[in-house]
Motif scaffolding. Sequence first.
Motif, mmCIF file in Angstrom:
data_model
loop_
_atom_site.group_PDB
_atom_site.id
_atom_site.type_symbol
_atom_site.label_atom_id
_atom_site.label_comp_id
_atom_site.label_asym_id
_atom_site.label_seq_id
_atom_site.Cartn_x
_atom_site.Cartn_y
_atom_site.Cartn_z
ATOM 1 N N SER A 30 6.719 -9.131 4.668
ATOM 2 C CA SER A 30 6.724 -9.219 3.205
ATOM 3 C C SER A 30 7.916 -8.506 2.580
ATOM 4 O O SER A 30 8.295 -8.799 1.440
ATOM 5 C CB SER A 30 5.421 -8.650 2.632
ATOM 6 O OG SER A 30 5.416 -7.227 2.634
ATOM 7 N N GLN A 31 8.545 -7.581 3.319
ATOM 8 C CA GLN A 31 9.723 -6.888 2.800
ATOM 9 C C GLN A 31 10.918 -7.844 2.705
ATOM 10 O O GLN A 31 11.903 -7.539 2.034
ATOM 11 C CB GLN A 31 10.074 -5.687 3.675
ATOM 12 C CG GLN A 31 8.915 -4.765 3.982
ATOM 13 C CD GLN A 31 8.087 -4.401 2.759
ATOM 14 O OE1 GLN A 31 8.621 -4.151 1.676
ATOM 15 N NE2 GLN A 31 6.763 -4.378 2.918
ATOM 16 N N VAL A 32 10.814 -8.980 3.353
ATOM 17 C CA VAL A 32 11.797 -10.059 3.205
ATOM 18 C C VAL A 32 11.367 -11.010 2.101
ATOM 19 O O VAL A 32 12.136 -11.330 1.190
ATOM 20 C CB VAL A 32 11.964 -10.820 4.537
ATOM 21 C CG1 VAL A 32 12.887 -12.029 4.352
ATOM 22 C CG2 VAL A 32 12.507 -9.900 5.617
ATOM 23 N N PHE A 33 10.114 -11.436 2.142
ATOM 24 C CA PHE A 33 9.636 -12.408 1.159
ATOM 25 C C PHE A 33 9.695 -11.870 -0.266
ATOM 26 O O PHE A 33 9.962 -12.617 -1.209
ATOM 27 C CB PHE A 33 8.206 -12.831 1.503
ATOM 28 C CG PHE A 33 8.042 -13.368 2.894
ATOM 29 C CD1 PHE A 33 9.031 -14.145 3.480
ATOM 30 C CD2 PHE A 33 6.906 -13.099 3.634
ATOM 31 C CE1 PHE A 33 8.891 -14.640 4.771
ATOM 32 C CE2 PHE A 33 6.745 -13.588 4.912
ATOM 33 C CZ PHE A 33 7.746 -14.368 5.480
ATOM 34 N N GLN A 34 9.453 -10.566 -0.419
ATOM 35 C CA GLN A 34 9.487 -9.974 -1.758
ATOM 36 C C GLN A 34 10.861 -10.098 -2.404
ATOM 37 O O GLN A 34 10.970 -10.263 -3.619
ATOM 38 C CB GLN A 34 9.096 -8.493 -1.687
ATOM 39 C CG GLN A 34 7.636 -8.234 -1.422
ATOM 40 C CD GLN A 34 7.332 -6.754 -1.329
ATOM 41 O OE1 GLN A 34 7.884 -5.938 -2.063
ATOM 42 N NE2 GLN A 34 6.454 -6.393 -0.415
ATOM 43 N N VAL A 35 11.912 -10.015 -1.605
ATOM 44 C CA VAL A 35 13.266 -10.096 -2.165
ATOM 45 C C VAL A 35 13.515 -11.488 -2.733
ATOM 46 O O VAL A 35 14.041 -11.639 -3.838
ATOM 47 C CB VAL A 35 14.319 -9.716 -1.113
ATOM 48 C CG1 VAL A 35 15.720 -9.867 -1.692
ATOM 49 C CG2 VAL A 35 14.091 -8.289 -0.630
ATOM 50 N N GLU A 36 13.117 -12.509 -2.001
ATOM 51 C CA GLU A 36 13.258 -13.871 -2.522
ATOM 52 C C GLU A 36 12.460 -14.043 -3.807
ATOM 53 O O GLU A 36 12.937 -14.674 -4.770
ATOM 54 C CB GLU A 36 12.794 -14.889 -1.482
ATOM 55 C CG GLU A 36 13.776 -15.121 -0.354
ATOM 56 C CD GLU A 36 13.506 -16.431 0.362
ATOM 57 O OE1 GLU A 36 14.442 -17.257 0.436
ATOM 58 O OE2 GLU A 36 12.372 -16.629 0.837
ATOM 59 N N THR A 37 11.258 -13.504 -3.838
ATOM 60 C CA THR A 37 10.429 -13.607 -5.042
ATOM 61 C C THR A 37 11.101 -12.941 -6.228
ATOM 62 O O THR A 37 11.128 -13.493 -7.345
ATOM 63 C CB THR A 37 9.054 -12.970 -4.785
ATOM 64 O OG1 THR A 37 8.400 -13.664 -3.722
ATOM 65 C CG2 THR A 37 8.187 -13.021 -6.027
ATOM 66 N N MET A 38 11.652 -11.751 -6.020
ATOM 67 C CA MET A 38 12.305 -11.027 -7.103
ATOM 68 C C MET A 38 13.548 -11.758 -7.609
ATOM 69 O O MET A 38 13.809 -11.806 -8.810
ATOM 70 C CB MET A 38 12.689 -9.619 -6.647
ATOM 71 C CG MET A 38 11.518 -8.719 -6.337
ATOM 72 S SD MET A 38 10.478 -8.429 -7.777
ATOM 73 C CE MET A 38 9.228 -7.385 -7.056
ATOM 74 N N LEU A 39 14.313 -12.330 -6.704
ATOM 75 C CA LEU A 39 15.522 -13.032 -7.116
ATOM 76 C C LEU A 39 15.196 -14.271 -7.948
ATOM 77 O O LEU A 39 15.988 -14.686 -8.793
ATOM 78 C CB LEU A 39 16.339 -13.433 -5.888
ATOM 79 C CG LEU A 39 17.045 -12.297 -5.147
ATOM 80 C CD1 LEU A 39 17.725 -12.832 -3.892
ATOM 81 C CD2 LEU A 39 18.065 -11.603 -6.049
ATOM 82 N N ALA A 40 14.027 -14.854 -7.717
ATOM 83 C CA ALA A 40 13.642 -16.073 -8.430
ATOM 84 C C ALA A 40 12.954 -15.797 -9.759
ATOM 85 O O ALA A 40 12.810 -16.708 -10.581
ATOM 86 C CB ALA A 40 12.724 -16.914 -7.548
ATOM 87 N N ALA A 41 12.536 -14.563 -9.984
ATOM 88 C CA ALA A 41 11.748 -14.237 -11.176
ATOM 89 C C ALA A 41 12.646 -13.910 -12.369
ATOM 90 O O ALA A 41 13.731 -13.350 -12.204
ATOM 91 C CB ALA A 41 10.828 -13.060 -10.881
ATOM 92 N N PRO A 42 12.193 -14.225 -13.591
ATOM 93 C CA PRO A 42 12.961 -13.855 -14.779
ATOM 94 C C PRO A 42 12.975 -12.340 -14.976
ATOM 95 O O PRO A 42 12.064 -11.636 -14.536
ATOM 96 C CB PRO A 42 12.202 -14.548 -15.915
ATOM 97 C CG PRO A 42 10.812 -14.728 -15.390
ATOM 98 C CD PRO A 42 10.949 -14.936 -13.910
ATOM 99 N N VAL A 43 14.014 -11.858 -15.614
ATOM 100 C CA VAL A 43 14.157 -10.420 -15.878
ATOM 101 C C VAL A 43 14.088 -10.189 -17.383
ATOM 102 O O VAL A 43 14.941 -10.664 -18.130
ATOM 103 C CB VAL A 43 15.493 -9.880 -15.332
ATOM 104 C CG1 VAL A 43 15.604 -8.381 -15.600
ATOM 105 C CG2 VAL A 43 15.608 -10.151 -13.834
ATOM 106 N N PRO A 44 13.067 -9.467 -17.868
ATOM 107 C CA PRO A 44 12.959 -9.194 -19.302
ATOM 108 C C PRO A 44 14.107 -8.314 -19.782
ATOM 109 O O PRO A 44 14.752 -7.616 -18.993
ATOM 110 C CB PRO A 44 11.621 -8.458 -19.420
ATOM 111 C CG PRO A 44 10.911 -8.690 -18.139
ATOM 112 C CD PRO A 44 11.964 -8.892 -17.105
#
Length: 212
Positions: free
Chosen positions: A48-62
């Motif tokens: 998950s320490q890999v998958f989380q990075v992809e998730t964060m890169l795809a998410a909008p940043v307020p």
Amino acid sequence: MTAIRTSYLTAARSAVRLLADPAVAARWDTPSALAEFRVAGLAGHLASQVFQVETMLAAPVPPGEPIGLLDHYARGTWAGAGVDHEVNVGIRRVGEEIAEDGAAALVTRTEAAVERLAGALPGEPADRVVHLARGPWSLTLDDFLTTRLMELAVHSDDLAVSVGVPTPELPEEVIEPVLSLLARLAVRRHGQPAVLRALTRAERAPTLINAF
């Protein structure tokens, strides 16, 4: 690409090799070295320490400024939480869910994610920010990768011990940011004298200088 991004990818590839070790599949359904964690769930948490990075890169940043790395840990409810705390129960549940298709599938999925990140990270701006919705707050991408790098190193050791294989040795440029972060967190928790004495004066060293 920044040094921390290169180090993160090196650690992530090391984690994939560990996940692919036959000992992991052989011990998949057995208890791990961590309380209440099966080897399968721990392997899922490592991945998950890999998958989380992809998730964060795809998410909008307020809108808003990112916070500092130590502030991130100061605000986190997970630091020092007990094994039955809802945060840790959730971590174990997610780890098991990630691993539910078995060891081979997890290796394939994690390896593919690492290679996607190897293509994506060099193109991200030096000042790139990601948002941690569970915070909620934002970090610079490099600070977030530092947190994941530390998790990869620590949980690789946990998994290796759990299945009876040597802990992967990481290159100096990869392990140094991890040790630096853990030392800073230990100083914040125990104070400068305690950490200084633990490293230099065995006769008056404290019993513990753990970061968490």
